[in-house]
Design a protein around this motif. Structure first.
Motif, PDB file in Angstrom:
ATOM      1  N   SER A   1      -3.003  17.518  -3.637  1.00 50.95           N
ATOM      2  CA  SER A   1      -3.124  16.251  -4.374  1.00 50.95           C
ATOM      3  C   SER A   1      -3.738  15.167  -3.505  1.00 50.95           C
ATOM      4  CB  SER A   1      -1.779  15.770  -4.908  1.00 50.95           C
ATOM      5  OG  SER A   1      -0.817  16.733  -4.790  1.00 50.95           O
TER       6      SER A   1
ATOM      7  N   ALA B   1      -7.040  13.090  -4.409  1.00 49.13           N
ATOM      8  CA  ALA B   1      -7.002  11.632  -4.508  1.00 49.13           C
ATOM      9  C   ALA B   1      -8.046  10.996  -3.608  1.00 49.13           C
ATOM     10  CB  ALA B   1      -5.612  11.129  -4.135  1.00 49.13           C
TER      11      ALA B   1
ATOM     12  N   PHE C   1      -2.313   7.181  -5.791  1.00 55.05           N
ATOM     13  CA  PHE C   1      -1.652   8.399  -5.338  1.00 55.05           C
ATOM     14  C   PHE C   1      -0.775   8.121  -4.122  1.00 55.05           C
ATOM     15  CE2 PHE C   1      -1.908  11.473  -1.954  1.00 55.05           C
ATOM     16  CZ  PHE C   1      -1.206  12.524  -2.495  1.00 55.05           C
TER      17      PHE C   1
ATOM     18  N   SER D   1       2.180   6.358  -5.090  1.00 50.26           N
ATOM     19  CA  SER D   1       2.809   7.105  -6.180  1.00 50.26           C
ATOM     20  C   SER D   1       3.090   6.232  -7.392  1.00 50.26           C
ATOM     21  CB  SER D   1       4.063   7.860  -5.722  1.00 50.26           C
ATOM     22  OG  SER D   1       5.012   7.022  -5.144  1.00 50.26           O
TER      23      SER D   1
ATOM     24  N   PHE E   1      -0.140   9.104 -11.257  1.00 46.49           N
ATOM     25  CA  PHE E   1      -0.486   9.899 -10.067  1.00 46.49           C
ATOM     26  C   PHE E   1       0.756  10.238  -9.248  1.00 46.49           C
ATOM     27  CE2 PHE E   1      -3.260   6.199 -10.734  1.00 46.49           C
ATOM     28  CZ  PHE E   1      -4.275   6.821 -11.412  1.00 46.49           C
TER      29      PHE E   1
END
Lengths: 475, 105
Positions: free
Chosen positions: A164, A168, A214, A217, A221
């Protein structure tokens, strides 16, 4: 260029030397004395934290790529204190679980490198330095998440995190490339002077925000957060939730307030939606968690939503309250994670039901946990109340009454699930409750430092005024 | 600059590359394929930087320099990701996404 100018990046140089020194120590310390590296690293980082408080000049380096202002300096100090407390809390875990497998020094090297990346990220004056800092801060954390190599969940967490994170940063890079196309430069100052509102810059903004979202958070995302927190070692989860999130929120504020200021009409609306979604969904998911690490993960998602409130206003007051809130949030969350770590290390228990009857067996730990949760929920007179109160005041003073109403409703919901833990600790009993145990000296120092922070930060108003004074230069 | 090819055609390619990467990341069921999709996204940005530099701002080399850094960082990222995936493979002998969902909700 004068050599003295390099003193502007004094903290970076010092931290990099600590990293090199630790690597050298790893080579020369004999195998049976390896555990003393923990003390060495703690000593070196304490010195680094103290030296960080010496006053530092403002200025730019490398033609504007690196810059230092008093606000950035203050924020680096806040991060330093956070990491120092975190090291104290994890020293015992490292000595007993990790150094017995002869791979403890890497932990410090990776952690400090990641912190170094955060320094460069928040000091960045152009997008190249920003991108390098972002990657330097993210990649070591992925390695740290996989640190307990014998546990499957640890590897799973690391895989989820690195994939992830890579996605991102790729998306954010595409956004940066579009910003470069519009303005012809990667320097913050030039971009701020050149961009105008059009569909292309709006697309660039959205892509860039999803990349940074991201790291903090924010809700669309956030899917990696709970899994990574649950699988990774607790101190890594704690690092992700306070230090990494705080630094990313800070640089997001700087970029939105200075570089992307011309697009305020667009990002105001985006932030509004993100803040509401983050607060609400984070809280709703936190309600049904049984594992303490997952529970704190969703609670930290909800807190990220509150952090965004300060951004939406786009004013000096918003910036001040946001930095102040992050400082308080670092202490509160570190306290909560510290207690979870202390218990998990002695007993390997991480579920909320295991905490039943904790007050009768370990009253001190449960009091620390109670203070931390009260601070996260925002109950006076602990610091969290003042953080939230100022944040809501700043938002309401710009006329966002509906948003403040939603936020306050969310605080009420969050109070419910924070009180669930407190009820388990204080009102419930169970025959196989966690027995009494003594924490190590380092863990005690780490927890006492957080408690002092929680109790004093809210009442110590000069800090707030100091941040307010510094943030006037930001805009 | 390439003769007879305008910036729009080039941008179409890089944007396609980007969205193929995003699509692949979402739909692929294999961790290595997901990593490859991420590489597509990163390379789309690299191409973007180089082309913007060549077509729009040829007097400065900022975009080209940026692209070199992206390539270096992407290599480090891939190395780390592959190391983590190999570590996972040693435990469960699989790199399928369906096998790494012990933690959910």
């Amino acid at each position: 260029m004068n050599t003295v100018n390099f003193l502007l990046m004094r903290q970076e140089i010092l931290l990099a030397s600590i990293v090199i020194l630790l690597i050298v120590a790893e080579i020369f310390v004999p195998a049976n004395r390896k555990k003393s590296i923990v003390h060495l690293a703690l000593l070196l980082f304490s010195i680094h934290t103290l030296v960080g408080f010496l006053p530092m000049a403002e200025g730019i380096l490398f033609g504007g790529m690196f810059r230092n202002t008093t606000l950035i300096h203050l924020f680096k100090n806040i991060l330093n204190i956070g990491v120092l407390i975190l090291l104290f809390q994890s020293a015992d875990w490292l000595q007993h679980k990790i150094f017995s497998q002869d791979r403890g020094t890497e932990f410090f090297v990776l952690l400090f490198t990641s912190l170094l990346g955060m320094y460069f990220m928040i000091s960045a004056g152009d997008f190249l330095m920003f991108y390098l800092g972002l990657e330097l801060s993210t990649l070591p954390i992925a390695a740290l998440a996989a640190y307990e190599t014998h546990k499957l969940t640890s590897s799973e967490a690391a895989v989820k995190f690195i994939l992830s994170a890579a996605l991102a940063s790729g998306v954010a890079l595409f956004g940066i490339s579009l910003l470069y196309a519009v303005s012809g430069s990667i320097y913050f100052d030039v971009i701020a002077a050149n961009i105008v509102q059009n569909p292309l810059t709006a697309l660039a903004l959205v892509l860039f925000l999803s990349g940074l979202g991201f790291k903090i958070s924010l809700v669309p995302f956030h899917f990696w957060t709970a899994d990574v927190y649950e699988g990774a070692p607790i101190c890594v989860a704690s690092y992700l939730s306070v230090i990494s999130k705080g630094a990313a929120a800070f640089i997001l504020m700087i970029i939105l307030f200075t570089v992307l200021k011309p697009l305020i009409d667009i990002w105001e609306n985006i932030m509004y939606v993100l803040a509401v979604a983050t607060m609400t969904l984070g809280n709703l998911f936190a309600l049904r968690q049984q594992n303490m690490k997952r529970f704190l993960a969703f609670s930290s998602i909800a807190q990220a939503g509150f952090i965004l409130l300060g951004l939406i206003t786009g004013t000096q007051l918003g910036a001040t309250t946001m930095v102040y809130f992050i400082a308080i949030y670092i202490f509160s969350n570190l306290a909560a994670f510290g207690v979870v770590q202390a218990i998990s290390q002695k007993t390997d228990k991480e579920n909320m039901s295991d905490y039943e009857g904790l007050y009768r067996t370990n009253p001190n730990l449960s009091l620390v946990m109670m203070l931390a949760l009260f601070s996260l929920a925002g109950i006076p007179p602990v610091a969290g109340f003042f953080g939230k109160f100022f944040l809501f005041t700043a938002t309401a003073s710009e006329g966002y009454y509906l948003l403040v109403f939603i936020a306050v409703a969310n605080v009420t919901v969050s109070l419910y699930y924070y009180l669930l833990v407190i009820r388990a600790m204080f009102l419930r009993t169970r025959p196989d409750a966690i027995p009494y145990f003594k924490s190590s000296l380092y863990m005690k120092i780490g927890l006492i430092a957080t408690v002092l922070g929680i109790l004093s930060l809210g009442l110590y108003s000069p800090l707030y005024e100091y941040i307010h004074e510094l943030s006037s230069k930001l805009l | 600059m390439i003769t007879d090819i305008s910036l729009y055609e080039v941008l179409t390619v890089t944007t396609l590359l980007f969205f193929i990467g995003v699509y692949g990341f979402i739909t692929r069921k294999n961790l290595i394929s997901m990593l490859i999709s991420v590489e597509l996204i990163l390379n789309a940005s690299v191409l973007n930087f180089v082309f913007f530099n060549q077509y729009l701002y040829p007097e400065m080399l900022q975009g080209a320099i940026f692209s070199i850094f992206i390539i270096a960082v992407a290599a480090a990222e891939t190395a780390l990701a592959v190391a983590i995936i190999i570590n996972l493979y040693r435990k469960i002998s699989s790199v399928e996404v369906a096998d790494v969902e012990n933690m959910k909700y």
